[in-house]
Design a protein around this motif. Structure first.
Motif, PDB file in Angstrom:
ATOM      1  N   LEU A 227       0.832  -1.200   0.000  1.00 35.91           N
ATOM      2  CA  LEU A 227       0.000   0.000   0.000  1.00 35.91           C
ATOM      3  C   LEU A 227       0.866   1.250   0.000  1.00 35.91           C
ATOM      4  O   LEU A 227       1.862   1.342   0.697  1.00 35.91           O
ATOM      5  CB  LEU A 227      -0.925   0.019   1.215  1.00 35.91           C
ATOM      6  CG  LEU A 227      -2.072  -0.980   1.190  1.00 35.91           C
ATOM      7  CD1 LEU A 227      -2.839  -0.933   2.504  1.00 35.91           C
ATOM      8  CD2 LEU A 227      -3.002  -0.711   0.021  1.00 35.91           C
ATOM      9  N   GLY A 228       0.455   2.188  -0.770  1.00 39.60           N
ATOM     10  CA  GLY A 228       1.113   3.479  -0.842  1.00 39.60           C
ATOM     11  C   GLY A 228       0.085   4.478  -1.317  1.00 39.60           C
ATOM     12  O   GLY A 228      -1.092   4.144  -1.480  1.00 39.60           O
ATOM     13  N   PRO A 229       0.513   5.671  -1.568  1.00 39.41           N
ATOM     14  CA  PRO A 229      -0.464   6.653  -2.041  1.00 39.41           C
ATOM     15  C   PRO A 229      -0.989   6.277  -3.423  1.00 39.41           C
ATOM     16  O   PRO A 229      -0.251   5.695  -4.230  1.00 39.41           O
ATOM     17  CB  PRO A 229       0.327   7.961  -2.087  1.00 39.41           C
ATOM     18  CG  PRO A 229       1.758   7.563  -2.125  1.00 39.41           C
ATOM     19  CD  PRO A 229       1.856   6.223  -1.467  1.00 39.41           C
ATOM     20  N   PRO A 230      -2.247   6.595  -3.700  1.00 36.77           N
ATOM     21  CA  PRO A 230      -2.780   6.351  -5.038  1.00 36.77           C
ATOM     22  C   PRO A 230      -2.050   7.240  -6.051  1.00 36.77           C
ATOM     23  O   PRO A 230      -1.357   8.180  -5.660  1.00 36.77           O
ATOM     24  CB  PRO A 230      -4.251   6.735  -4.934  1.00 36.77           C
ATOM     25  CG  PRO A 230      -4.478   7.245  -3.581  1.00 36.77           C
ATOM     26  CD  PRO A 230      -3.216   7.174  -2.805  1.00 36.77           C
ATOM     27  N   PRO A 231      -2.208   6.957  -7.324  1.00 37.67           N
ATOM     28  CA  PRO A 231      -1.564   7.805  -8.338  1.00 37.67           C
ATOM     29  C   PRO A 231      -1.902   9.284  -8.121  1.00 37.67           C
ATOM     30  O   PRO A 231      -3.030   9.633  -7.764  1.00 37.67           O
ATOM     31  CB  PRO A 231      -2.150   7.301  -9.664  1.00 37.67           C
ATOM     32  CG  PRO A 231      -2.548   5.894  -9.374  1.00 37.67           C
ATOM     33  CD  PRO A 231      -2.978   5.875  -7.937  1.00 37.67           C
ATOM     34  N   GLU A 232      -0.907  10.107  -8.317  1.00 34.88           N
ATOM     35  CA  GLU A 232      -1.040  11.557  -8.116  1.00 34.88           C
ATOM     36  C   GLU A 232      -2.268  12.105  -8.841  1.00 34.88           C
ATOM     37  O   GLU A 232      -2.483  11.838 -10.018  1.00 34.88           O
ATOM     38  CB  GLU A 232       0.211  12.257  -8.642  1.00 34.88           C
ATOM     39  CG  GLU A 232       0.135  13.749  -8.580  1.00 34.88           C
ATOM     40  CD  GLU A 232       1.106  14.344  -7.595  1.00 34.88           C
ATOM     41  OE1 GLU A 232       0.930  15.509  -7.278  1.00 34.88           O
ATOM     42  OE2 GLU A 232       2.020  13.637  -7.136  1.00 34.88           O
TER      43      GLU A 232
ATOM     44  N   LEU B 295      -7.874   1.762 -15.029  1.00 33.18           N
ATOM     45  CA  LEU B 295      -6.540   2.072 -14.506  1.00 33.18           C
ATOM     46  C   LEU B 295      -6.045   0.837 -13.772  1.00 33.18           C
ATOM     47  O   LEU B 295      -6.595   0.456 -12.733  1.00 33.18           O
ATOM     48  CB  LEU B 295      -6.583   3.272 -13.560  1.00 33.18           C
ATOM     49  CG  LEU B 295      -5.295   3.592 -12.802  1.00 33.18           C
ATOM     50  CD1 LEU B 295      -4.132   3.871 -13.752  1.00 33.18           C
ATOM     51  CD2 LEU B 295      -5.520   4.756 -11.852  1.00 33.18           C
ATOM     52  N   ALA B 296      -5.037   0.169 -14.344  1.00 25.85           N
ATOM     53  CA  ALA B 296      -4.494  -1.059 -13.778  1.00 25.85           C
ATOM     54  C   ALA B 296      -3.183  -0.743 -13.061  1.00 25.85           C
ATOM     55  O   ALA B 296      -2.263  -0.214 -13.673  1.00 25.85           O
ATOM     56  CB  ALA B 296      -4.253  -2.077 -14.880  1.00 25.85           C
ATOM     57  N   LEU B 297      -3.122  -1.065 -11.773  1.00 22.77           N
ATOM     58  CA  LEU B 297      -1.935  -0.801 -10.966  1.00 22.77           C
ATOM     59  C   LEU B 297      -1.316  -2.125 -10.546  1.00 22.77           C
ATOM     60  O   LEU B 297      -1.679  -2.703  -9.518  1.00 22.77           O
ATOM     61  CB  LEU B 297      -2.316   0.049  -9.748  1.00 22.77           C
ATOM     62  CG  LEU B 297      -2.979   1.391 -10.101  1.00 22.77           C
ATOM     63  CD1 LEU B 297      -3.583   2.034  -8.870  1.00 22.77           C
ATOM     64  CD2 LEU B 297      -1.987   2.309 -10.775  1.00 22.77           C
ATOM     65  N   PRO B 298      -0.384  -2.664 -11.351  1.00 22.47           N
ATOM     66  CA  PRO B 298       0.206  -3.962 -11.036  1.00 22.47           C
ATOM     67  C   PRO B 298       1.094  -3.902  -9.802  1.00 22.47           C
ATOM     68  O   PRO B 298       1.777  -2.911  -9.561  1.00 22.47           O
ATOM     69  CB  PRO B 298       1.014  -4.300 -12.295  1.00 22.47           C
ATOM     70  CG  PRO B 298       1.244  -2.998 -12.977  1.00 22.47           C
ATOM     71  CD  PRO B 298       0.125  -2.086 -12.590  1.00 22.47           C
ATOM     72  N   VAL B 299       1.038  -4.974  -9.025  1.00 21.15           N
ATOM     73  CA  VAL B 299       1.803  -5.098  -7.789  1.00 21.15           C
ATOM     74  C   VAL B 299       2.776  -6.261  -7.978  1.00 21.15           C
ATOM     75  O   VAL B 299       2.385  -7.320  -8.473  1.00 21.15           O
ATOM     76  CB  VAL B 299       0.849  -5.362  -6.603  1.00 21.15           C
ATOM     77  CG1 VAL B 299       1.615  -5.568  -5.320  1.00 21.15           C
ATOM     78  CG2 VAL B 299      -0.138  -4.207  -6.453  1.00 21.15           C
TER      79      VAL B 299
END
Length: 169
Positions: free
Chosen positions: A30-35, A132-136
């Motif tokens: 977990l971190g901040p969402p995209p700016e 919006l795909a945020l791969p981990v």
């Protein structure tokens, strides 16, 4: 007019949740969402399993809050089961009325879709606009797929910027 956006984090092998809907796998990442994303969200359209589900922020200060407390606003939960009233949450029994209400509440901002099944329903109904795909960087091997539609035809996507796509209809 509001657009529907399916923004999600997923393992490299395409799972948004582990077996049984477990979200604990995501906690270390977990971190901040995209700016600039959160201010552009005007409402949430949430599946019932996601609404009732596991929270990757469990045990932290943002537990039980959208985006770990980084966002607040109207939420529309698609469900066929009775639910206890909750502040800021509207329960809707069908996709069309849930989408309509969420878009009206969002104004000219995004309606962020949460939940793989609701996203699939939105795609099939032709109402999902962007993804919006945020791969981990993890392989889960099992769980809830980001998009699962056995026998379904491919859905075209147009790249808008890195990891962000327009759904082609």
């Amino acid at each position: 007019m509001a657009k529907l956006l399916y923004a999600f984090s997923c393992s490299i092998d395409g799972f948004i949740a582990g077996p049984g809907g477990d979200m604990s796998w995501l906690t270390p990442f977990l971190g901040p969402p995209p700016e600039g994303l959160l201010p552009r969200i005007g409402a949430l359209l949430v599946g019932r399993r996601t609404y009732d589900g596991d929270d990757p922020h469990r045990g932290g200060p943002g537990e039980g809050q959208a985006f770990g407390g980084g966002w607040s606003g109207p939420q529309f939960v698609l469900t066929h089961r009775a639910a206890a009233p909750a502040p800021g949450v509207t329960f809707a029994g069908d996709l069309a009325s849930a989408v309509s209400a969420a878009k009206a509440a969002a104004g000219d901002k995004y309606v962020n879709v949460l939940g793989a099944d609701v996203a699939r329903q939105c795609l099939e109904a032709g109402v999902l606009d962007e993804i919006l795909a945020l791969p981990v960087p993890v392989l889960l091997g099992d769980g809830v797929r980001m998009f699962h539609r056995p026998g379904g035809a491919p859905i075209g996507l147009e790249p808008l910027r890195p990891n962000w796509y327009r759904v082609l209809r």
